[in-house]
Design an enzyme around this catalytic site. Structure first.
Site, short mmCIF file in Angstrom:
data_model
loop_
_atom_site.label_atom_id
_atom_site.label_comp_id
_atom_site.label_asym_id
_atom_site.label_seq_id
_atom_site.Cartn_x
_atom_site.Cartn_y
_atom_site.Cartn_z
N HIS A 36 0.84 -1.19 0.00
CA HIS A 36 0.00 0.00 0.00
C HIS A 36 0.88 1.25 0.00
CE1 HIS A 36 -3.52 -2.29 1.83
NE2 HIS A 36 -2.52 -3.04 2.25
N GLU A 118 2.37 -0.86 4.50
CA GLU A 118 2.14 0.51 4.05
C GLU A 118 3.49 1.20 3.81
OE1 GLU A 118 -0.69 2.08 3.47
OE2 GLU A 118 -2.25 0.98 4.58
N HIS A 154 -2.38 -2.97 -3.47
CA HIS A 154 -3.77 -2.83 -3.05
C HIS A 154 -4.68 -2.62 -4.27
CE1 HIS A 154 -6.54 -0.89 0.24
NE2 HIS A 154 -6.97 -2.06 -0.16
N ASP A 164 -3.45 2.40 -4.87
CA ASP A 164 -2.09 2.29 -4.33
C ASP A 164 -1.52 0.87 -4.52
OD1 ASP A 164 -4.19 1.68 -2.36
OD2 ASP A 164 -2.58 1.41 -0.92
#
Length: 198
Positions: A36, A118, A154, A164
């Site tokens: 992400h 992330e 993602h 993303d």
């Protein structure tokens, strides 16, 4: 995975309340890594707000753009800063709430069988070399404990809903770094790191 609690010692730990138990057997069911990007406020880096969101401590009045996040309960297993520092919020043995409505290879609810990472960034800013290096190292570390077979963005497991890590994420760079890691040489052929796998 005997005795492994899902917390990697090389990551700085910040416990999130936003997780629950996985439904599948451990570690056999953890086969997908999801990449992400995130920045709060959007396009701004280095502040505390991402960690605050992931740990349920968000000050929604800190920026007007945070109003839409009010009441949102999300988390990720890992967060990689622009300088390559790695934070961990949820044990990889548990289910972090990072993917939302998602599907991969005909299987819905990707949170059940994935690990979420992330990257501090956005769809409009190139990622840093330190982030790619940290992501590759993290992938190697996770493969020591989990049978990861696929890596997706993602955007690939939630098409039309998410974008993303975005067009500036360099999948080839990431893949080349993985190939250089001794722990992945034998496994690289079976690791499905391809955009839009069926």
């Amino acid at each position: 995975m005997s005795g492994f609690d899902g917390w990697l010692p090389q990551a700085t730990r910040y416990d999130s309340p936003n997780f629950d138990a996985r439904p599948g057997p451990l570690p056999a069911d953890i086969t997908l890594l999801v990449v992400h990007n995130i920045s709060l406020p959007g396009g701004q880096f280095g502040g505390p707000h991402v960690s605050d969101l992931l740990t349920g401590r968000m000050d929604y009045n800190a920026d007007p753009s945070f109003a839409d996040l009010r009441g949102l309960k999300v988390s990720s297993h890992f967060f990689i800063r622009r300088d390559g520092r790695v934070m961990q919020y949820v044990s990889a043995n548990d289910r972090a709430w990072h993917a939302g409505r998602s599907c991969f290879r005909g299987r819905e609810k990707c949170n059940d069988f994935s690990i979420g990472v992330e990257l501090e960034g956005s769809d409009f800013v190139a990622f840093e070399a330190a982030q790619y290096a940290a992501l590759a190292d993290l992938t190697v570390a996770l493969r020591r404990h989990y049978p990861l077979t696929d890596i997706q963005g993602h955007e690939h497991i939630a098409p039309g809903r998410k974008t993303d890590p975005g067009p500036l994420f360099d999948w080839e760079c990431y893949q080349n770094l993985l190939k250089k890691e001794a722990m992945l040489v034998a496994a690289s052929a079976e690791l499905g790191l391809l955009i839009g796998l069926p």
